[in-house]
Design a protein around this motif. Structure first.
Motif: not given
Length: 696
Positions: A28, A352, A403, A542-543, A545-546, A678-682
């Motif tokens: 990103s 990504t 998330f 959430f967006t 995308k999320e 997707d890269d939406l959480y850590t």
């Protein structure tokens, strides 16, 4: 390609060098991102959040047919129709009823792009188990656009040479059965969107082509113009034609065998059954006419090099060998399109990280690459004095992820931003505003679901706004299979009364207003007739995308175990509350809960956020050994159809339940998350049930 520097491939660790655990490593590229190259052709991207290393292929000796095992880093970039939408899928009916399809057969529904094709649209169709099955000539088949996954063949720091992980389409090399080179072939023009003057057959691909279907204008700008070298056939000397300058191309003989290919992970011998050259395919490529065979439905794929004469082009066999004799250029039966390109890595944040793929068939998606989230671990507590706290005889540890975001911590008068919030004028209809990149919510006492004195949030008056900071939502991983994770919010996030109008009588999860509010359903979806399509939990947390990576879950609504109160119809929801069977019984044990509903299970105890308490959730008292724990609703019915089960502050399950119009309990949200999407959480560390243990 020749524009990439030859550098020695360093065999260093494949783990990402992160300063703290990150569940999904992503390339990103923030505006302030910078890049630097380290030895071995690896690229380090740095921004304010993370540090990513992108490797050249790693080769290890192995007892495979090729004698080696190769691992490639991958990225997602662009999108193309890939997976078929079956008639059992939820969006199938919407696609059948959709009227707005463009000239390519594409449409967008709810933010997702699709393509439809008839049998006549395919490059080739034929009966047989090796081909796609078309039932008739008149029924449209639908395919979902999905991110294109690319293998990193080589990186020199600022550029990466990429090869599509699978075959994406089926096209002839040339539409006319006559001698051609890469320069004059129709496949080159179709890939790059060239006009009729660019190919021998005189076909105009400037409107309908691969490149414009796959990449936005911004993405196109990040693809380098590559000097494509078209050498003569290595064995037969057939003329390769002029070099070209293209964004997209097919690999050549010299890039899949010969000495130089070891940089890409291939073996130099064209007769070797090289697993690194074997390639799978998408549903869409199959439907377009691709022939596939054993093993794993691998397929042949075109090279750009000529074969033994100019009427044929070389291919890679499905078994990983090279056919340098070649296939007829207009043969539409066998070979697929596996695209290559050079990407300018410093250009944009348009791609990504996608984990790794290995020639032995092992795929490590983004969630599996650096931090492996696990199912709950359960430790038996055997020391007698500990049994006072661990009444269920076990201590449980859950992995967690961040998330989405939701208002949680209150902003006090002593906090630096309090004055700014008081002076702010731009609050929206939800009571939300963004100041200096941070989102906040404000509320009055009248906005609360419930307000009282004892065991409730302290409201000073009715006219003063209280402010709460949006923060990442922390989720406990109740179960994971590596592709999907069953998550439960670590704390109670909000308050709810299941149903307000007692005269409406019995209510199931399907008809409850809490279900509609969580998921943003309209008035027809709940017995109260309240429209939550605008103001709801899912859109606040959430967006878009999320939301797209939250799985639609088949929510099973069993009857109450003890009283047999009817649970109602099953539902399909993104967000839901847990049921009786998910917090006790043997099923619940795998999530870390006790199988005994009357056990004061510390694993079921839960605290509430500041915002949830302000909204009206009652909480226990420290003097009563409940450490401000809160009660939280389940979706299961209670002793009768007017009641709903819940978990109390001690961790006991009340299957008697409360009236839907009774006490205000907390909302502890559950969902199923697609980990590969997707890269939406850590990664958020781990939490342990002993943190909820009694202290007195």
């Amino acid at each position: 390609m020749e524009n990439l520097n030859n550098q020695e491939n360093k065999k260093d660790s494949r783990k990402f060098q992160l300063k703290k655990p990150i569940l999904l490593a992503a390339i990103s590229l923030a505006v302030a991102a910078s890049a630097s190259v380290i030895a071995g052709g690896t690229l380090i991207w740095r921004n304010s959040k993370e540090e990513i290393i992108l490797h050249n292929p790693e080769v290890d000796m192995d007892a495979m047919c090729s004698g080696q095992k190769v691992t490639w880093d991958c990225i997602y970039f662009g999108s193309y129709p890939q997976t078929e939408v079956k008639d059992t899928d939820s969006e199938y009916t919407d696609l059948q009823n959709q009227e707005n399809w463009d000239n390519n057969g594409d449409t967008i529904i709810n933010g997702t792009k699709y393509r439809r094709i008839l049998k006549s649209d395919a490059t080739h169709s034929e009966e047989g188990h090796r081909y796609y099955k078309w039932e008739d000539d008149t029924t449209y088949h639908y395919f979902r656009y999905e991110p294109v996954k690319w293998r990193v063949l080589k990186t020199d720091g600022n550029n990466a040479m990429l090869l599509s992980d699978i075959v994406l389409d089926d096209k002839v090399y040339n539409t006319q059965d006559e001698g051609t080179t890469w320069e004059t072939s129709t496949i080159r023009s179709w890939l790059n969107g060239y006009g009729a003057d660019s190919n021998q057959a005189g076909v105009d691909f400037s409107i309908s082509n691969f490149i414009n279907s796959t990449f936005s204008n911004e993405e196109l700008a990040a693809i380098a113009d590559t000097q494509v070298v078209n050498s003569d056939n290595l064995e037969y000397g057939t003329e390769g034609g002029n070099n070209t300058l293209d964004k997209l191309f097919l690999l050549s003989e010299s890039e899949v065998y010969a000495d130089s290919v070891t940089d890409f992970g291939f073996v130099p011998d064209k007769e070797i059954y090289d697993e690194a050259r074997m390639c799978g395919n998408s549903d869409y490529a199959k439907a377009m006419g691709l022939w596939s065979d054993y093993p794993e439905e691998n397929c042949h794929w075109w090279l750009r090099s000529q074969g033994y004469d100019s009427n044929v082009a070389a291919i890679v066999f499905c078994d990983g060998r090279i056919d340098d004799i070649g296939n007829r250029v207009n043969n539409n039966k066998y070979s697929g399109v596996r695209v290559a390109l050079n990407l300018n890595l410093t250009s944009s944040n348009l791609y990504t990280y996608a984990g790794t793929v290995c020639s032995d068939g092992i795929i490590k998606e983004r969630g599996e690459s650096d931090v492996s989230i696990s199912n709950p671990t359960i430790e038996k507590v055997m020391v007698m004095q500990n049994l006072i706290n661990f009444l269920d005889g076990q201590n449980v540890k859950w992995d967690c992820v961040y998330f989405g975001s939701y208002p949680q911590t209150e902003v006090k008068e002593t906090d630096g931003e309090y004055d700014d919030l008081q002076n702010e004028k731009g609050w929206d209809s939800n009571g939300d505003v963004i100041i200096n990149g941070t989102k906040y919510r404000r509320m009055l006492k009248s906005d609360a679901v419930y307000a009282d004195v004892f065991r409730y949030y302290s409201w000073g008056d009715d006219t003063t706004y209280h402010y709460f900071r949006y923060e990442p939502i922390k989720w406990r991983v109740l179960k994971t299979d590596g592709k999907k994770a069953f998550l439960l919010s670590d704390v109670i996030l909000d308050a709810a009364i299941c149903n307000e109008k007692s005269e409406n009588g019995s209510t199931t999860w399907e008809q409850s207003k809490v279900r509609s509010w969580l998921n943003g359903y309209d008035a027809d979806s709940n017995k109260e007739g309240i429209d939550y399509s605008n103001i709801n939990f899912i859109n606040s947390a959430f967006t878009d995308k999320e939301q797209s990576i939250i799985a639609d879950t088949e929510v099973v609504n069993n009857d109450n175990f003890r009283y047999e109160t009817e649970g109602g119809n099953n539902t399909k929801d993104k967000l839901f509350l847990l049921s009786e069977s998910e917090v006790y019984t043997n099923e619940a044990k795998v999530y870390g809960f006790s199988s005994n509903c009357i056990m004061p299970d510390i694993s079921r105890r839960c605290k509430g956020s500041d915002y949830a308490k302000a909204m009206g959730v009652a909480f226990g008292l420290a003097s009563e050994c409940t450490e401000e724990n809160c009660q939280w609703w389940l979706r299961s019915p209670g002793e009768n159809s007017h009641c709903t089960a819940f978990v109390d502050v001690y961790g006991t399950v009340s299957d008697d339940g409360y009236f839907g119009t009774g006490d205000c309990n907390g909302v502890r949200v559950a969902l199923n998350l697609n980990l590969t999407s997707d890269d939406l959480y850590t990664y958020a560390g781990a939490v342990c049930s002993e943190e909820n243990a009694d202290t007195e």
